[in-house]
Design a protein around this motif. Structure first.
Motif, PDB file in Angstrom:
ATOM      1  N   MET A 103      43.624 -66.308  59.882  1.00 38.92           N
ATOM      2  CA  MET A 103      43.009 -65.393  60.839  1.00 38.92           C
ATOM      3  C   MET A 103      42.657 -66.124  62.138  1.00 38.92           C
ATOM      4  N   SER A 104      42.111 -67.323  62.014  1.00 41.03           N
ATOM      5  CA  SER A 104      41.724 -68.064  63.220  1.00 41.03           C
ATOM      6  C   SER A 104      42.950 -68.460  64.033  1.00 41.03           C
ATOM      7  N   LEU A 105      44.055 -68.725  63.362  1.00 46.19           N
ATOM      8  CA  LEU A 105      45.288 -69.058  64.083  1.00 46.19           C
ATOM      9  C   LEU A 105      45.747 -67.865  64.916  1.00 46.19           C
ATOM     10  N   VAL A 106      45.699 -66.665  64.322  1.00 46.31           N
ATOM     11  CA  VAL A 106      46.057 -65.450  65.056  1.00 46.31           C
ATOM     12  C   VAL A 106      45.129 -65.275  66.265  1.00 46.31           C
ATOM     13  N   LEU A 107      43.833 -65.509  66.055  1.00 51.48           N
ATOM     14  CA  LEU A 107      42.859 -65.322  67.137  1.00 51.48           C
ATOM     15  C   LEU A 107      43.052 -66.346  68.246  1.00 51.48           C
ATOM     16  N   ILE A 108      43.248 -67.604  67.869  1.00 53.86           N
ATOM     17  CA  ILE A 108      43.471 -68.645  68.880  1.00 53.86           C
ATOM     18  C   ILE A 108      44.725 -68.339  69.691  1.00 53.86           C
ATOM     19  N   HIS A 109      45.783 -67.945  69.007  1.00 49.13           N
ATOM     20  CA  HIS A 109      47.051 -67.657  69.670  1.00 49.13           C
ATOM     21  C   HIS A 109      46.907 -66.473  70.618  1.00 49.13           C
ATOM     22  N   GLY A 110      46.171 -65.447  70.193  1.00 45.43           N
ATOM     23  CA  GLY A 110      46.077 -64.233  70.997  1.00 45.43           C
ATOM     24  C   GLY A 110      44.980 -64.252  72.041  1.00 45.43           C
ATOM     25  N   LEU A 111      43.813 -64.852  71.695  1.00 42.73           N
ATOM     26  CA  LEU A 111      42.676 -64.854  72.606  1.00 42.73           C
ATOM     27  C   LEU A 111      42.713 -66.003  73.595  1.00 42.73           C
ATOM     28  N   ARG A 112      43.517 -67.029  73.283  1.00 46.66           N
ATOM     29  CA  ARG A 112      43.606 -68.220  74.121  1.00 46.66           C
ATOM     30  C   ARG A 112      42.245 -68.888  74.276  1.00 46.66           C
ATOM     31  N   MET A 113      41.527 -68.973  73.166  1.00 51.32           N
ATOM     32  CA  MET A 113      40.252 -69.687  73.175  1.00 51.32           C
ATOM     33  C   MET A 113      39.974 -70.226  71.775  1.00 51.32           C
ATOM     34  N   PRO A 114      39.127 -71.258  71.658  1.00 52.08           N
ATOM     35  CA  PRO A 114      38.800 -71.804  70.337  1.00 52.08           C
ATOM     36  C   PRO A 114      38.030 -70.795  69.492  1.00 52.08           C
ATOM     37  N   VAL A 115      38.134 -70.955  68.181  1.00 53.93           N
ATOM     38  CA  VAL A 115      37.452 -70.088  67.219  1.00 53.93           C
ATOM     39  C   VAL A 115      36.456 -70.915  66.420  1.00 53.93           C
ATOM     40  N   VAL A 116      35.242 -70.389  66.253  1.00 51.97           N
ATOM     41  CA  VAL A 116      34.232 -70.996  65.391  1.00 51.97           C
ATOM     42  C   VAL A 116      34.400 -70.394  64.006  1.00 51.97           C
ATOM     43  N   ARG A 117      34.742 -71.224  63.028  1.00 50.00           N
ATOM     44  CA  ARG A 117      35.017 -70.742  61.678  1.00 50.00           C
ATOM     45  C   ARG A 117      33.786 -70.954  60.805  1.00 50.00           C
ATOM     46  N   VAL A 118      33.226 -69.857  60.313  1.00 44.26           N
ATOM     47  CA  VAL A 118      32.033 -69.916  59.459  1.00 44.26           C
ATOM     48  C   VAL A 118      32.332 -69.132  58.177  1.00 44.26           C
ATOM     49  N   GLY A 119      32.221 -69.802  57.044  1.00 44.73           N
ATOM     50  CA  GLY A 119      32.493 -69.149  55.776  1.00 44.73           C
ATOM     51  C   GLY A 119      31.235 -68.607  55.119  1.00 44.73           C
ATOM     52  N   ARG A 120      31.362 -67.437  54.520  1.00 48.83           N
ATOM     53  CA  ARG A 120      30.306 -66.917  53.645  1.00 48.83           C
ATOM     54  C   ARG A 120      30.518 -67.567  52.269  1.00 48.83           C
ATOM     55  N   PHE A 121      30.259 -68.858  52.182  1.00 56.33           N
ATOM     56  CA  PHE A 121      30.445 -69.550  50.905  1.00 56.33           C
ATOM     57  C   PHE A 121      29.536 -70.759  50.829  1.00 56.33           C
ATOM     58  N   ALA A 122      29.560 -71.394  49.651  1.00 54.86           N
ATOM     59  CA  ALA A 122      28.698 -72.555  49.369  1.00 54.86           C
ATOM     60  C   ALA A 122      27.228 -72.180  49.463  1.00 54.86           C
ATOM     61  N   GLY A 123      26.883 -71.014  48.898  1.00 50.48           N
ATOM     62  CA  GLY A 123      25.493 -70.589  48.876  1.00 50.48           C
ATOM     63  C   GLY A 123      25.267 -69.094  48.887  1.00 50.48           C
ATOM     64  N   GLN A 124      26.343 -68.286  49.014  1.00 47.20           N
ATOM     65  CA  GLN A 124      26.195 -66.830  49.064  1.00 47.20           C
ATOM     66  C   GLN A 124      26.139 -66.280  47.632  1.00 47.20           C
ATOM     67  N   TYR A 125      25.085 -66.687  46.929  1.00 43.08           N
ATOM     68  CA  TYR A 125      24.962 -66.343  45.509  1.00 43.08           C
ATOM     69  C   TYR A 125      23.915 -65.270  45.230  1.00 43.08           C
ATOM     70  N   ALA A 126      23.268 -64.736  46.260  1.00 43.59           N
ATOM     71  CA  ALA A 126      22.245 -63.704  46.057  1.00 43.59           C
ATOM     72  C   ALA A 126      22.599 -62.472  46.873  1.00 43.59           C
ATOM     73  N   LYS A 127      22.246 -61.300  46.355  1.00 39.64           N
ATOM     74  CA  LYS A 127      22.536 -60.043  47.037  1.00 39.64           C
ATOM     75  C   LYS A 127      21.330 -59.123  46.974  1.00 39.64           C
ATOM     76  N   PRO A 128      21.010 -58.441  48.085  1.00 43.29           N
ATOM     77  CA  PRO A 128      19.967 -57.412  48.038  1.00 43.29           C
ATOM     78  C   PRO A 128      20.480 -56.192  47.274  1.00 43.29           C
ATOM     79  N   ARG A 129      19.578 -55.460  46.679  1.00 48.75           N
ATOM     80  CA  ARG A 129      19.972 -54.270  45.937  1.00 48.75           C
ATOM     81  C   ARG A 129      19.116 -53.083  46.354  1.00 48.75           C
ATOM     82  N   SER A 130      19.689 -51.908  46.233  1.00 49.92           N
ATOM     83  CA  SER A 130      18.985 -50.694  46.649  1.00 49.92           C
ATOM     84  C   SER A 130      17.925 -50.276  45.637  1.00 49.92           C
ATOM     85  N   ALA A 131      18.012 -50.759  44.409  1.00 48.27           N
ATOM     86  CA  ALA A 131      17.019 -50.434  43.382  1.00 48.27           C
ATOM     87  C   ALA A 131      16.724 -51.678  42.556  1.00 48.27           C
ATOM     88  N   ASP A 132      15.486 -51.798  42.085  1.00 50.54           N
ATOM     89  CA  ASP A 132      15.092 -52.963  41.291  1.00 50.54           C
ATOM     90  C   ASP A 132      15.646 -52.924  39.879  1.00 50.54           C
TER      91      ASP A 132
END
Length: 461
Positions: A103-132
């Motif tokens: 995805m970042s390669l497509v963006l760099i190629h098309g936007l002609r600017m660097p991309v900051v790559r941030v992953g939702r990983f290495a810690g995304q182990y909790a989720k809010p819930r609508s009910a307890d």
């Protein structure tokens, strides 16, 4: 992760803040632990474990986000809705990186600017819930809140909030980060060989031919630049990756909040880029209180129910000194609501005169339940919200500087539509998520191409 030296000015943190000051504010979306002594013991152990990231990486990311605020970079933030301990494997991690790289390669190629790559990983182990709680066949148990807290199986033992999971989450996050760093340093992201990033199952994707044309074009450009330079350009052999997760379970975040030598203030060293979810964005609540005192860049999810005055207070509370790169606002409205609500929120922030990075999450506002009971999202709605976001920002004189996506490198069928026209009948074929539906590779790549087209059109306008 090679990080250039940050150029940000020093901003002193809140003097009335401590890592545990959140405990004096209302704290929602927190589990109930039945053994306080066991929780205290696990947290004490967690405080002694090595950090997962470094302060200079955190400050380096803040500098890059400051450049994104100025329109000189684009933020790509993506990954799983919620990581699972079982998915801490080399194949799953590598496939996540491949999707973000492509995805970042497509963006760099098309936007002609660097991309900051941030992953939702290495810690995304909790989720809010609508009910307890959750009820099945007359049996009521605590809701599954992510592997950081309990298990997805519907049993009393699995759904118990287990403090030992805090330590396992740290260990799994450390293993993930170690592998990500090793891949990055080992040339996994080498721009000389982007063909190595291919995922085997997409050989016959309708988008494959267009992507390969981009790969060939970038390869030619790299070789041309190196011919002019007379030597290989080392920066093309590696890219920077950063981690992010929702700062939801505050005991876990507090235990990894530390001071470091030769720096003032406190850093959350469990991740580079924590964010506050829409359900926990009360300006007087515990999550905002916690995040206002750390030196990490922070983000807030902004929904259609937020009013202008509340958003202005959040901006002033989380970035009182108007520090560049400090605050990202991730709007998540839904395709049917963004035109009504986003313009007033853009105007509210403009009125403060403060710098923020605007990012679009076109996923969470478009969640629905299909007729066969599967939780899903329609690609057409995701696309519509993203297209509208670019147009609304252009009309308001603001800039959409990033996207926040839930995606995977696995061959899943969780979101309907996209290049192959997945329908309701396809959901059962490869639905693997235990929480929210994710984009698969083709759908993610299609969105990247859409961003290029819309961003170019917005710039032209």
């Amino acid at each position: 992760m090679s990080i250039s030296k940050p150029k940000l000015r020093a901003v002193r943190g809140a003097q009335d803040w401590r890592p545990d000051s959140w405990q004096h504010r209302p704290a929602v979306q927190q589990p109930s632990y039945d053994d306080p002594a066991e929780l205290a013991e696990a947290l004490a152990r967690l405080r002694t474990l090595p950090p997962l990231v470094t302060s200079w990486e955190v400050l380096g990311l803040k500098q890059l986000l400051a450049e994104a605020q100025e329109g000189r970079r684009f933020l790509l933030q993506g990954g799983d809705c919620a990581e699972s301990f079982a998915d801490c494997s080399s194949e799953v991690i590598a496939n996540r990186l491949k999707v973000l790289l492509q995805m970042s390669l497509v963006l760099i190629h098309g936007l002609r600017m660097p991309v900051v790559r941030v992953g939702r990983f290495a810690g995304q182990y909790a989720k809010p819930r609508s009910a307890d709680t959750e009820t099945r066949d007359g049996v009521t148990l605590p809701s599954y809140r992510g592997d950081l807290i309990n298990g997805p199986e519907f049993s009393a033992a699995a759904r118990r909030a287990d403090p030992q999971r805090l330590l396992e989450a740290h260990a799994r996050s450390a293993m993930t980060m170690n592998f990500v760093r090793a891949l990055g340093e080992g040339g996994f992201a080498d721009l000389h060989h982007p063909e190595y990033w291919d995922l085997a199952w997409v050989e016959h994707s309708p988008l494959a031919a267009e992507y390969r044309r981009m790969v060939a074009s970038i390869g030619d450009a790299v070789r041309f630049m190196e011919t002019l330079a007379g030597e290989p350009i080392a920066s093309f052999s590696r890219v920077e990756f950063f981690t992010s997760h929702e700062a939801l379970l505050l005991h876990y975040e507090e235990a990894q909040t530390r001071r470091v030598p030769r720096q003032f203030g406190w850093f959350n060293l469990s991740t580079h880029f924590p964010w506050i979810g829409m359900r926990t964005a009360d300006v007087d609540g515990a999550h905002v209180e916690y995040c206002r005192g750390i030196r990490n860049p922070v983000a807030v999810k902004v929904g259609p129910s937020m009013d202008a005055a509340q958003l202005q207070r959040l901006v002033e509370t989380l970035n009182p000194e108007n520090e560049p790169g400090r605050l990202t606002l991730i709007h998540r409205m839904g395709a049917g609501k963004i035109a009504e609500h986003l313009p007033r929120l853009l105007a509210a922030v403009q009125a403060t005169g403060r710098r923020v990075l605007w990012c679009c999450d076109p996923m969470h506002g478009n969640t629905e339940t299909a007729g066969n009971g599967y939780k899903t999202r329609r690609f057409a709605n995701i696309r519509s919200e993203l297209e509208q976001a670019f147009d609304i920002h252009a009309a308001a004189g603001t800039r959409l500087g990033g996207v926040h996506l839930e995606l995977t490198g696995e061959d899943v069928t969780e979101c309907m539509g996209g290049a192959r026209g997945l329908g309701e009948d396809d959901l059962a074929r490869a639905y693997k998520s235990s929480v929210d539906p994710r984009l698969n590779y083709e759908q993610a790549l299609e969105l990247a191409m859409l961003i290029v087209r819309k961003s170019g059109g917005a710039a032209a306008a």
